[in-house]
Design an enzyme around this catalytic site. Structure first.
Site, PDB file in Angstrom:
ATOM      1  CD  GLU A  50      -1.833  -2.527   1.618  1.00  0.00           C
ATOM      2  OE1 GLU A  50      -0.554  -2.644   2.027  1.00  0.00           O
ATOM      3  OE2 GLU A  50      -2.850  -3.340   1.803  1.00  0.00           O
ATOM      4  CG  PHE A 112      -9.497  -9.756  11.022  1.00  0.00           C
ATOM      5  CD1 PHE A 112      -8.287 -10.416  11.457  1.00  0.00           C
ATOM      6  CD2 PHE A 112      -9.682  -9.737   9.768  1.00  0.00           C
ATOM      7  CE1 PHE A 112      -7.242 -10.734  10.677  1.00  0.00           C
ATOM      8  CE2 PHE A 112      -8.988 -10.093   8.698  1.00  0.00           C
ATOM      9  CZ  PHE A 112      -7.513 -10.893   9.173  1.00  0.00           C
ATOM     10  CD  GLN A 113      -7.331  -7.223   7.331  1.00  0.00           C
ATOM     11  OE1 GLN A 113      -8.265  -7.136   6.532  1.00  0.00           O
ATOM     12  NE2 GLN A 113      -6.060  -7.770   6.824  1.00  0.00           N
ATOM     13  CG  MET A 478      22.653  12.674   3.562  1.00  0.00           C
ATOM     14  SD  MET A 478      23.986  14.045   2.619  1.00  0.00           S
ATOM     15  CE  MET A 478      23.030  14.481   1.299  1.00  0.00           C
TER      16      MET A 478
END
Lengths: 575, 163
Positions: A50, A112-113, A478
């Site tokens: 995602e 859930f989730q 860096m």
């Protein structure tokens, strides 16, 4: 028209003219995915993580100026978005992020989730909504687009519980043309009297300087900025986010300013007597030590966000409004005045600037047997000067900013504010989908690229033949540079012992891989890669691993206290 | 400097946390915060007491104004204003202290709301400094419980905070 909540979501996107939606399915958004099935108006791009979806939508938005749209499920789907949302927030990029949520009746039960998406994202969105009534879904989505794209843009999230999208329950659908919020009225025009005062100050300037930022790009004001700068004949510098708003190849352009800005840009900032700040926010990477920032300057600050004005640096003439109309107004007033700033003062100021420029702070050794990263960027610029270039974060990002001369806005796409490693490649995919016929390059490093490497798979599926320029120095460059300068070269955990074979990795994902190890092979490799128009080419440049980015204003130093490259006389007086 | 910022915000779930989150995220301090609906059920009125120099207060008001749920705000401490806070105190009221506490409450125009053989519950309203003074004048070891509402306030005269 009666539609289910899921159909409303899809119809809203169509009515909004959304071209792409970047997403990943999961339980709480399955009704919406079912409504997406079989329609072609909104093209869904299935990412591999995602985070990649947010960066693709973000790259798309930065290149096109249109909002990027993301769809993800509840819980881990939503939390995976957070880095990308925060990236967009810091750089004021318009995103509309749709997330599924567990059904309304079980919210708060640790289902859930389930996660508190609105709560988790609240500090890194311009605004967010939890939809509680399907009859308000369309209006909420319209508000999300409106808020995301107006004023100072930013990401807006709409969290939609699964029951709201239930296909069995239909309600009347109406997508409003316009919404208006009593609590949100972004300012467009600037205060005319303030602009008049700014014009008067500009006309009195002896050592003027224009400092412009990402706001000019986002506000589509590159034309006005260029006109103003040329009309006045003033020197101009751009922030990292503002590059391309003024042509990088123009003589009046002094290069980027700030921590890795040019000597001439930082010195001109330090010495100027009138500073015209346009769509820039006096970020700490720009100002250096605040107490010594622009000590001789009266400051004019034009910005759409009142909170950006006088946040860190006191300002003499604040102008709140969209950069484009304010600049247009300013140009009109200046021209109507029939006056010009003192030409002798300006000429003498330019002589001083040219003496700083003569130092050649971006020169680098040309006789190295190793590939110099700066050389790769210069060659890239020679090959594709009009390309869209994205980057990740670190040394390679700074080298692009220094050596690739962007002449157009929206062509330089990088995570400036949040500094998100992993941004570049998915962002490049988003840009390529928007502009399939344009060259799109992701300049990255071997550390950054591994943070979202999985999106190589998305690039193949959706035919996004971007070119990847990997400046492989076998260090987090860096970090290593800071360790060299401030930690006596103790390179604590800034290298990876087990780098993948990037050529094989690219091939494993179905792309073309190249490894380039000699300076003389750089140009031919780039030529070959850009000939392969339909293929993603991963160019792994094995570069000089000890190269540093110069000039550098080290943290806590004032802007004129630059560390210059060792090959320039390092004991040179800096004033 | 102490400032009192009054604001009208959309009476939406989460609006309060947007405001409190802003203060914690940006390192501003909140001394007190009160919030309740107004005569218009779609609007809440919030009063925030904060401290900071002019630059910080300017940033606080600008950042608050940026929140989409904030409809309007004023810094009432910049003008002539009224400020009131409510305090409830449960005190040990036995022996000679019982009479003394009653006298003190009268001086401060407090009201005794609950009486038992050994305790009083006293209500005092006023500006925050008055409530502080009441506490200072009371033997602290007698205080069993103390609840302050945090101040709320408004401007005097014609000028007002409304849409």
């Amino acid at each position: 028209m009666e539609l289910s909540g899921a159909e409303i979501v899809v119809q809203c996107l169509k009515d909004e003219g959304v071209e792409f939606i970047f997403g990943y399915p999961g339980g709480a958004v399955l009704h919406i995915y079912d409504a997406l099935f079989g329609q072609e108006d909104v093209k869904h791009v299935l990412v591999r993580h995602e985070q990649g979806a947010t960066h693709m939508a973000d790259g798309y938005a930065r290149a096109t100026g249109r909002p990027g749209v993301v769809l993800a499920t509840s819980g881990p789907g939503a939390t995976n978005l957070v880095t990308g949302i925060a990236t967009a927030y810091m750089d004021s990029i318009p995103l509309v992020v749709l997330t599924g949520q567990v059904p309304s009746p079980v919210i708060g039960s640790d289902a859930f989730q389930e996660c508190d998406t609105v709560g988790i994202t609240r500090p890194c969105v311009k605004h967010n909504f939890l939809v509680k009534d399907r009859r308000k879904l369309a209006e909420t989505i319209k508000k999300a687009f409106y808020i995301a794209t107006t004023g100072r843009p930013g990401p807006v999230l709409v969290d939609i519980p699964k029951d709201i999208t239930d296909p069995a329950i239909k309600v009347p659908y109406h997508y409003p043309d316009k919404v208006s919020l009593r609590s949100y009225k972004p300012k467009i025009e600037g205060n005319h009297r303030q602009i008049k005062k700014a014009a008067d100050l500009i006309l009195e300037a002896k050592r003027p300087m224009i400092y412009s930022g990402g706001g000019v790009v986002l506000g589509e004001a590159a034309t006005e900025l260029t006109e103003l700068t040329r009309y006045l004949g003033f020197p101009i510098t751009n922030t990292l986010m503002g590059l391309g708003a003024y042509p990088g190849t123009d003589r009046q352009f002094l290069g980027m300013l700030g921590m890795h800005g040019t000597y001439e840009a930082n010195m001109a900032m330090h010495e100027c007597d009138v500073l015209i700040a346009i769509g820039a926010r006096f970020d700490d990477r720009v100002t250096g030590k605040l107490s010594e920032f622009c000590p001789y300057a009266k400051i004019i600050h034009i910005d759409v966000d009142p909170a950006s004005i006088a946040k860190t640096v006191p300002v003499d003439i604040p102008i709140v409004g969209q950069v484009k109309p304010v600049l247009a107004d300013l140009i009109t007033i200046l021209k109507a005045s029939g006056k010009q700033p003192d030409p002798d003062a300006l000429a003498s100021w330019w002589r001083k600037i040219e003496s700083w420029r003569a130092l050649g702070c971006l020169k680098y050794p040309q006789d190295s047997p190793l590939i110099k990263p700066q050389y790769v960027i210069e060659q890239l610029w020679q090959q594709v000067p009009d390309a869209y270039v994205t980057s990740d974060v670190g040394q390679h990002q700074m080298w692009v900013a220094q050596y690739f001369k962007f002449d157009q806005p929206r062509h330089w796409i990088n995570s400036g504010g949040l500094g998100t490693m992993g941004f570049g490649m998915p962002a490049a995919i988003g840009v390529k989908l928007a502009f399939p016929d344009q060259p799109v390059v992701c300049v990255t490093g071997e550390a950054s690229i591994q943070m979202c490497i999985q999106e190589l798979s998305t690039a193949l599926q959706y035919k996004a033949p971007i070119k990847i320029v990997n400046l492989n120095n076998r260090y987090m460059g860096m970090v290593r540079q800071w360790q060299e300068f401030t930690y006596e070269s103790r390179y604590s955990h800034s290298y990876m012992d087990t780098l993948p074979d990037f050529v094989k990795l690219a091939e494993a994902y179905g792309h073309v891989g190249m490894r380039i190890e000699k300076p003389e092979d750089v140009k031919p490799a780039l030529e070959e890669a850009f000939k392969l128009k339909d293929r993603l080419v991963f160019m792994d440049f094995i570069t000089d691993r000890t190269e540093n980015v110069y000039p550098m204003v080290e943290a806590g130093k004032a802007q004129h206290e630059m560390r210059l490259p060792p090959w320039l006389s390092s004991d040179r007086e800096l004033a | 400097m102490r400032h009192i910022i009054s604001l009208l915000l959309e009476n939406e779930a989460g609006a309060l946390s947007r405001v409190s989150g802003l203060f914690s995220a940006r390192g501003y301090n909140i001394e007190a915060l009160t919030v309740a609906p107004t005569e218009d059920p779609t609007l809440s009125r919030m009063t925030i007491v904060t401290r900071g120099d002019d630059r910080i207060i300017e940033q606080i008001t600008k950042q608050l104004n940026k929140l989409i749920d904030v409809v309007k705000l004023i810094d009432i401490s910049e003008a002539n204003h009224i400020e009131r806070e409510l305090m409830l105190l449960k005190v040990r009221a036995k022996g000679p202290a019982r009479e003394e506490i009653k006298r003190l409450a009268d001086i401060f125009r407090g009201r005794i709301l609950d009486v038992t053989g050994s305790t009083y519950v006293i209500e005092v309203t006023g500006n925050s400094a008055k409530l502080d003074a009441f506490i200072d004048n009371l033997d602290n070891s007698l205080i069993l419980e103390l609840a302050r509402s945090g101040p709320t306030g408004m401007l005097r005269g014609e000028k007002s905070l409304h849409l």
